[in-house]
Design an enzyme around this catalytic site. Structure first.
Site, short mmCIF file in Angstrom:
data_model
loop_
_atom_site.label_atom_id
_atom_site.label_comp_id
_atom_site.label_asym_id
_atom_site.label_seq_id
_atom_site.Cartn_x
_atom_site.Cartn_y
_atom_site.Cartn_z
N ASP A 56 -5.96 -1.17 3.75
CA ASP A 56 -4.74 -0.43 4.01
C ASP A 56 -3.85 -0.35 2.77
O ASP A 56 -3.16 0.64 2.54
CB ASP A 56 -3.96 -1.08 5.16
CG ASP A 56 -4.63 -0.87 6.51
OD1 ASP A 56 -5.59 -0.07 6.59
OD2 ASP A 56 -4.20 -1.49 7.50
N TYR A 58 4.04 -5.89 8.03
CA TYR A 58 5.11 -6.85 7.78
C TYR A 58 5.92 -7.10 9.05
O TYR A 58 6.34 -8.23 9.34
CB TYR A 58 6.00 -6.31 6.66
CG TYR A 58 6.97 -7.28 6.03
CD1 TYR A 58 7.00 -8.62 6.38
CD2 TYR A 58 7.86 -6.84 5.04
CE1 TYR A 58 7.90 -9.50 5.79
CE2 TYR A 58 8.75 -7.71 4.44
CZ TYR A 58 8.77 -9.04 4.82
OH TYR A 58 9.66 -9.90 4.24
#
Length: 272
Positions: free
Chosen positions: A64, A181
């Site tokens: 990613d 995150y």
């Protein structure tokens, strides 16, 4: 037709696969642009990733993070993600199917003018008239992290107050970024078909629960800190001087992900 290829830096398997895709497409008369790191690995001439926006298709080979890097340069050009055997949330094509899948998308461009794509929202952050490049995963507004750090933060969602307190920062994520995150900060997963954003407070003195909301605009005000930063996808960073106000909304142009659809629930195994 121009096809850009961005391979994971320093990964021999990614470079080898990039070479295979390059050679097959060149046989079909397609012009290939390699980003500079991939070109160095293959001993060919390269192009800055920022020029990938001029391509008809950009192929990202890696994880990613590689796709985030490629997407930053691709701008409105469609990006197709090829994984290296471990399915990510943005890379649906396995390595053994890469050459054939890229060929099919190139054929669609030749016959129909564009590949198969799905639109993925991106975020933009504006402070004092300055706007960061669009972020695919998240925008973070934070003071210095750790003991004695942080800042006073206040968040408004479409003009309504959501939170006001002391925290390390505030994270605003897209559904795509909910698996990144945001998840490590205790935020929820959001299915990619849900049109929403998630607001997650980071290490707050009195934590508010993460908020999933379909909002047009989120405003983060930062005070009581010597300085703060606005970070997009962990890659673009701007230092701001409190008191400061950061406005976060959806970028006008989403990222277009090309190729086969992602099996979201299968990709969740990556989180184990």
């Amino acid at each position: 037709m121009n096809v850009g290829i961005v391979a994971r830096r320093g990964n021999e398997r990614a470079a080898s696969l990039a070479s295979d895709v390059r050679e097959r497409l060149r046989e079909e008369g397609v012009e290939i642009w390699l980003d500079e790191a991939t070109a160095d690995a293959l001993d060919h001439a390269g192009h800055p990733v920022d020029r990938m926006s001029e391509c008809d298709l950009v192929v990202s080979i890696g994880g990613d993070g590689t796709l985030l890097f490629a997407a930053r340069g691709a701008d409105e050009a469609p990006v197709m993600g090829v994984n290296l055997g471990e399915v990510g949330f943005l890379n649906a094509t396995p390595p053994e199917e890469a050459v054939a899948t890229v060929e099919r998308e190139v054929e669609r461009i030749a016959t129909k003018g564009q590949p198969r794509t799905r639109a993925v929202p991106r975020l933009r952050a504006t402070n004092d008239g300055e706007t960061l490049p669009p972020a695919l995963n998240e925008i973070v507004v934070q003071g210095r992290r750790g003991p004695g750090g942080g800042a006073d933060v206040a968040v408004e969602v479409d003009g309504a107050s959501y939170l006001d307190g002391h925290a390390d920062g505030v994270l605003v994520a897209t559904p795509t970024g909910s698996t990144a995150y945001n998840l490590s900060e205790g935020g929820p997963l959001i299915h990619p078909t849900v049109d929403a954003l998630v607001v997650t407070e980071m290490c707050a003195d009195e934590t508010m629960p993460p908020l999933v909301v379909d909002a047009d605009e989120i405003v983060v005000r930062v005070t009581n800190a010597p300085e703060a930063v606005v970070v997009g996808d962990g890659r673009t960073r701007e230092t701001i001087e409190p008191p400061a106000e950061v406005t976060i909304d959806r970028a006008p142009e989403p990222l277009r992900i090309a190729g086969p659809p992602l099996e979201f629930f299968s990709a969740l195994d990556k989180l184990d």
